[in-house]
Design an enzyme around this catalytic site. Structure first.
Site, mmCIF file in Angstrom:
data_model
loop_
_atom_site.group_PDB
_atom_site.id
_atom_site.type_symbol
_atom_site.label_atom_id
_atom_site.label_comp_id
_atom_site.label_asym_id
_atom_site.label_seq_id
_atom_site.Cartn_x
_atom_site.Cartn_y
_atom_site.Cartn_z
ATOM 1 C CG ASP A 1 -1.827 -1.242 1.227
ATOM 2 O OD1 ASP A 1 -2.088 -1.791 0.145
ATOM 3 O OD2 ASP A 1 -2.242 -1.672 2.324
ATOM 4 C CB THR B 1 -1.536 -3.671 -6.056
ATOM 5 O OG1 THR B 1 -2.389 -4.476 -6.882
ATOM 6 C CG2 THR B 1 -0.095 -4.036 -6.287
ATOM 7 C CG HIS B 2 -5.368 -0.958 -2.057
ATOM 8 N ND1 HIS B 2 -6.661 -1.399 -2.183
ATOM 9 C CD2 HIS B 2 -4.969 -1.346 -0.810
ATOM 10 C CE1 HIS B 2 -7.023 -2.030 -1.075
ATOM 11 N NE2 HIS B 2 -6.011 -2.026 -0.224
ATOM 12 C CE LYS C 1 -11.202 -4.474 1.055
ATOM 13 N NZ LYS C 1 -9.819 -4.056 0.796
ATOM 14 C CG ASP D 1 -21.922 -0.980 -9.066
ATOM 15 O OD1 ASP D 1 -23.140 -1.222 -9.213
ATOM 16 O OD2 ASP D 1 -21.449 0.169 -9.089
ATOM 17 C CD GLN E 1 -11.401 -4.673 15.456
ATOM 18 O OE1 GLN E 1 -11.820 -4.576 16.603
ATOM 19 N NE2 GLN E 1 -12.026 -5.358 14.532
ATOM 20 N N GLY F 1 0.622 -5.500 5.601
ATOM 21 C CA GLY F 1 1.017 -4.255 4.940
ATOM 22 C C GLY F 1 2.007 -3.491 5.791
ATOM 23 N NE ARG F 2 -1.461 0.251 8.165
ATOM 24 C CZ ARG F 2 -2.605 0.692 8.669
ATOM 25 N NH1 ARG F 2 -2.665 1.896 9.196
ATOM 26 N NH2 ARG F 2 -3.685 -0.069 8.665
#
Ligand code: S5P
Length: 461
Positions: free
Chosen positions: A241, A264-265, A296, A299, A413, A432-433
């Site tokens: 990210d 990925t985003h 994500k 629709d 969380q 991620g982080r």
């Protein structure tokens, strides 16, 4: 006890005839202790017997919890009469707000006695015990008014729960026969039914190794991912990210050897170009990992078909895996599948989320699993906080993973790799982080990989 059995017979809490059970099986005997609420004196005696049975069995506990709904008034009476606090289990987590399954004041690590009206396979007691355990209570004992003697006691014992009972079916039959309420034919018929319909004790399904799963899974993309996991000995997915392309490429190139997938985003990366995407796919080939675009989708089928197949990022051109919410209904999977299946892509359905206060209920999760089952040729697994199905075809990816527990200021969380893989039996961790914000991302990736893989190996034992 005779008079209590007679009372139960009189108020039709026990009936003989031909009854269709929830499971679809025809039974010659039926217990319906729900009627007890209309007979307060009998209910009072039943509750007192439950208390005495637990006491006699040596159960020690600080709280009681009735299995909803029939045992709720029984647990309430036990609680009020003996001054033992009660906690209450919801049938499913509240859809809004706290999502708590257990209501009441919880003293962590204290023992809770599960109270149930009738036990057949032990499934309902187990479900309640599981919710209590998740709420940090300890369940060692359960007390049931009537044990149908169909294997529930043994199954619960396997799970470390001792079942105490007030009555057994054999006792009820013998009493009613002796007192002339049923004939010997009826009683023999019921005995035979019980004998033929006993649940055998089952151990928790064995955790299959990745090697064992490969030949069982139908989808070739799932097979490919499992093979990467085996070869690289990693069940770590890196959540890349980062906003800067250069930084992103640098980090991915350095941690590539330790991950089986990079998530990925694409829409958070600044000035995405086709060269950048090419670079990403080259890194995936170089280090042998899969690419997962965490888009994500959420629709109607027609729109997601366009979003996935067209647009600035042309996701279907390079992402092996995408994910989608089940919220819009099966049309979303149909739309994505139209674009992705021919290219050999796969989709993960978001069955649960890691963020605090999310609105996903257990019923929604179950429906999502059912949807995945219906599209197993394209849906390869779930974003979930734990294993949801033993079907080897579905891989469980869990986000919200950090070696330091806690969360962030925006609702994330965290759980540890061990909790996710060993206790919750998920398949892959998404980090991620925990990696890209570490002083040394490579060392952090190695550590997450080691922890998660060790937890997987331990879960096989
Ligand atoms: O429920 C979810 C689902 C996802 S995919 N919770 C999540 O955190 N994620 C994603 O996992 C989220 O979008 C982010 O990319 C990653 C977690 O990042 P971390 O930095 O908190 O490890």
């Amino acid at each position: 006890m005779d008079s209590l059995v007679l009372d139960l017979f009189a108020i039709e809490a026990v009936k003989f005839g031909d009854f269709k059970l929830k499971s679809g099986i025809q039974s010659p005997i039926y217990f319906d202790l729900r009627v007890l609420v209309s007979h307060p004196r009998v209910l009072e005696r039943v509750s007192e017997q439950l208390w005495l049975a637990a006491e006699k069995g040596g159960a020690s506990f600080a709280t009681v919890c009735g299995v909803p709904y029939t045992a709720l008034p029984m647990a309430t009476l036990v609680s009020v009469r003996h001054g033992v606090p009660m906690v209450m289990k919801r049938r499913e987590a509240k859809d809004h707000g706290t999502k708590k399954l257990i209501e009441g004041s919880i003293i962590e690590e204290s023992a809770c006695l599960v109270i149930e009206d009738v036990v057949t396979s032990g499934g309902s007691v187990l479900e309640t015990a599981q919710a209590l355990t998740e709420a940090k209570l300890v369940v060692k004992d359960a007390v049931v008014f009537l044990d149908r003697e169909q294997g529930g006691r043994e199954r619960l014992f396997e799970k470390g729960i001792k079942l105490h009972s007030v009555l057994t079916v054999s006792h009820v039959l013998a009493t009613l026969e002796r007192l002339g309420k049923i004939d010997s034919m009826t009683s023999a018929q019921v005995r035979e039914f019980i004998r033929a319909n006993t649940f055998s004790p089952v151990a928790a399904p064995k955790v299959l190794s990745y090697e064992e799963r490969v030949p069982l899974v139908e989808n070739s993309l799932t097979k490919r991912l499992l093979r990467v996991m085996i070869e690289k000995r990693t069940n770590l997915v890196f959540s890349a990210d980062l906003k800067s392309k250069e930084k992103l490429i640098e980090v991915i190139d350095s941690i590539g050897p330790y991950v089986c997938m990079v998530k990925t985003h694409i829409d958070i990366i600044e000035n995405v170009t086709s060269e950048f995407v090419t670079c990403l796919t080259q890194l995936a080939t170089k280090h042998n990992f899969l690419l997962f675009e965490d888009r994500k989708f959420c629709d109607i089928g027609n729109t997601v078909e366009y979003q996935y197949g067209h647009g600035t990022f042309e996701i279907s051109q390079w992402a092996d895996v995408i994910n989608a919410h089940a919220l819009p209904g099966p049309g979303i999977v149909e739309g994505l599948k139209k674009v992705g299946q021919l290219r050999g892509r796969g989709c993960l359905l978001i069955a649960e989320m890691s963020s605090k206060g999310n609105l996903i209920s257990s019923a929604y999760t179950q429906e999502t699993v059912a949807m995945a089952m219906a599209y197993r040729d394209f849906v390869i697994g779930f974003i979930a906080m734990r294993k949801l199905t033993d079907d080897p075809n579905f891989l469980h990816f869990t986000p919200g993973v950090h070696l330091a527990s806690g969360g962030d200021t925006l609702g994330q969380q965290y759980l540890t790799p061990e909790e996710v893989i060993k206790n919750r039996r998920s398949d892959l961790i998404i980090v991620g982080r925990g990696i890209y914000e570490a002083t040394d991302p490579v060392e952090a990736a190695k550590l997450y990989r080691k922890e998660a893989y060790k937890a997987y190996e331990e879960s096989l034992k």
